[in-house]
Motif scaffolding. Structure first.
Motif, PDB file in Angstrom:
ATOM      1  N   VAL A  31     -38.103  29.735 -12.214  1.00 29.23           N
ATOM      2  CA  VAL A  31     -36.864  30.208 -12.827  1.00 29.23           C
ATOM      3  C   VAL A  31     -37.183  31.137 -13.996  1.00 29.23           C
ATOM      4  O   VAL A  31     -36.568  32.207 -14.146  1.00 29.23           O
ATOM      5  CB  VAL A  31     -35.997  29.017 -13.300  1.00 29.23           C
ATOM      6  N   ILE A  32     -38.156  30.768 -14.795  1.00 29.54           N
ATOM      7  CA  ILE A  32     -38.547  31.608 -15.933  1.00 29.54           C
ATOM      8  C   ILE A  32     -39.098  32.941 -15.451  1.00 29.54           C
ATOM      9  O   ILE A  32     -38.806  33.995 -16.026  1.00 29.54           O
ATOM     10  CB  ILE A  32     -39.557  30.863 -16.833  1.00 29.54           C
ATOM     11  N   ASN A  33     -39.897  32.932 -14.387  1.00 29.25           N
ATOM     12  CA  ASN A  33     -40.425  34.173 -13.849  1.00 29.25           C
ATOM     13  C   ASN A  33     -39.305  35.087 -13.360  1.00 29.25           C
ATOM     14  O   ASN A  33     -39.369  36.308 -13.539  1.00 29.25           O
ATOM     15  CB  ASN A  33     -41.413  33.891 -12.713  1.00 29.25           C
ATOM     16  N   LYS A  34     -38.279  34.525 -12.730  1.00 29.07           N
ATOM     17  CA  LYS A  34     -37.132  35.331 -12.286  1.00 29.07           C
ATOM     18  C   LYS A  34     -36.369  35.901 -13.485  1.00 29.07           C
ATOM     19  O   LYS A  34     -35.927  37.048 -13.455  1.00 29.07           O
ATOM     20  CB  LYS A  34     -36.164  34.492 -11.443  1.00 29.07           C
ATOM     21  N   LEU A  35     -36.196  35.079 -14.522  1.00 28.99           N
ATOM     22  CA  LEU A  35     -35.480  35.537 -15.703  1.00 28.99           C
ATOM     23  C   LEU A  35     -36.227  36.653 -16.421  1.00 28.99           C
ATOM     24  O   LEU A  35     -35.621  37.547 -17.010  1.00 28.99           O
ATOM     25  CB  LEU A  35     -35.226  34.376 -16.667  1.00 28.99           C
ATOM     26  N   GLU A  36     -37.554  36.626 -16.390  1.00 31.88           N
ATOM     27  CA  GLU A  36     -38.348  37.669 -17.031  1.00 31.88           C
ATOM     28  C   GLU A  36     -38.249  38.996 -16.285  1.00 31.88           C
ATOM     29  O   GLU A  36     -38.462  40.055 -16.875  1.00 31.88           O
ATOM     30  CB  GLU A  36     -39.810  37.239 -17.132  1.00 31.88           C
TER      31      GLU A  36
END
Length: 97
Positions: free
Chosen positions: A29-34
């Motif tokens: 999820v964090i990778n997508k948000l970045e």
């Protein structure tokens, strides 16, 4: 009461985030948000802020309207009482003396 409820919600969200981190579900999820552009976050924040303002202003407007209706109801009731007293004094001429 509201503050206790909010605190409970915050604690539950923090616990949920902790559990997602422990199971390794938060990294994707964090990778997508970045990978999302920065201006998209500003647009989403603006939408959320606008919705909050619309909700709070409508609530305040409703309270003002209810107060006005109550005041007008009191004026009406005073007029009704005055009219009732006037009619009673007409029926009973001794009441005028």
């Amino acid at each position: 009461m509201k503050q206790a409820r909010r605190s409970l919600i915050v604690v539950a969200l923090l616990f949920l985030l902790f559990m997602l981190q422990q199971f390794g579900l938060i990294d994707p999820v964090i990778n997508k948000l970045e990978s999302i552009a920065w201006w998209v976050y500003l647009v989403v924040a603006g939408i959320i802020f606008s919705g909050y303002q619309a909700f709070s202003i409508s609530r305040q407007d409703k309270e003002v309207d209810e107060e006005w209706v109550e005041q007008q109801g009191n004026v009406y009731m005073k007029r009704m009482d005055a009219e009732k007293k006037r009619r009673q004094s007409r029926k009973n001429p001794k009441a005028m003396q």
